[in-house]
Design a protein around this motif. Structure first.
Motif: not given
Length: 307
Positions: A26, A30, A277, A294-297
């Motif tokens: 992503t 995020s 997130r 979802s995590e970072r990116d």
């Protein structure tokens, strides 16, 4: 395989079906809210701070539908948002967005890629029921479909300590429930249709609301944020990231079981100042589910099989 992946699979289904997969990236931001896309069930619809986008399996970047990613306010085909915190799909082409920072609810026509103001007055915080244009919100946070009509939606009105209801057919906003003590800064919510119950995360607690009697019961003292219903009476929540980032602590994933009146911490997030997130559980069939986190990116896909 990380402890995080194993723990979620164990808590959600008790039986590993497939190893966790990297569903998509992503970058450069995020996802704050994820749902299965009604228009294309093979992909996800995702909200970011300033945009709404689509994520397909294997994507390295989301495809933005509306919003540039920059904060602000503007309706039209070049729309700007100020912190999208949630959305609800009215149908395959129409999406309601909680524009938390602009204090209003926006409407996105995906076919025309056109954004308009659905309820409230963007930039003008307040509390007022009535017609869509005259209504006021104070930092709406999350939107979900209600059980009272085809086009009615609940909105957590964060700073007003209330659950509001939008009726698109009647063109009105009403207050379903307001309580400055028991609904203290509501954030996210999920409905258990089989029990006519709503579960709401708040800044300092998690509560249940009987949709028939409107009775509010405090379930735990968790600093709740994201929430997903595993089965009737059982849910997973993530705690409020603002508190943990500010204090330098690690975020916790908690399981609450209302049937047994229990809560337990099932995972301490492995990294400082990091947290999930978004958290979305898609029940493909009664026994086959997919969890998206979802995590970072990155968005992880976890296929599970329930007993």
């Amino acid at each position: 395989m990380s402890t995080f992946h194993l723990t979620i699979l164990h808590i959600l289904c008790r039986q590993l079906s497939l190893p966790p997969q990297r569903y998509a990236s992503t970058r450069p931001s995020s996802a704050s809210h994820l749902e299965e896309d009604l228009r294309n069930p093979s992909q996800l619809l995702a909200a970011y701070v300033g945009s709404l986008g689509e994520i397909k399996a294997g994507d390295r970047y989301p495809t933005y539908i509306v919003g540039s990613g920059n904060k602000g306010f503007r309706d039209g085909t070049d729309a700007m948002f100020d912190e999208i915190t949630g959305f609800a799909q009215v149908n395959a082409n129409l999406v309601l967005i909680a524009d938390h920072g602009n204090n209003c609810v926006r409407k996105v026509d995906r076919v025309q890629k056109l954004t308009s103001t659905a309820a409230g007055k963007c930039g003008d915080a307040g509390w007022r029921d009535g017609t869509l244009g005259l209504s006021r919100f104070d930092q709406p946070y999350n939107i979900i479909k209600s059980l009272t009509g085809k086009n009615t939606f609940f909105v957590t009105d964060h700073n007003n300590h209330a659950i509001r209801e939008i009726d698109l057919d009647a063109g009105t906003v009403s207050t379903f429930l307001k309580d400055e003590d028991k609904l203290y800064f509501p954030i996210a919510m999920v409905i258990d249709k089989s029990e006519n119950m709503m579960y709401v995360t708040m800044r300092y607690s998690v509560v249940s609301i009987d949709l028939r009697t409107k009775e509010i019961v405090r379930l735990s003292e968790d600093r709740g944020d994201k929430i997903a219903l595993v089965k009737p009476g059982e849910m997973l929540i993530t705690d409020n990231p603002r508190d943990y980032i500010r204090r330098g602590k690690r975020s916790v994933l908690t399981q609450i079981d209302t049937a047994n009146a229990t809560r337990r911490e099932v995972l301490v997030w492995p990294h400082d100042n990091e947290y999930p997130r978004s958290l979305f559980l898609n029940a493909t069939t009664p026994t086959d589910k997919t969890a998206y986190v979802s995590e970072r990116d990155v968005v992880l896909s976890l296929r599970i099989t329930s007993k």
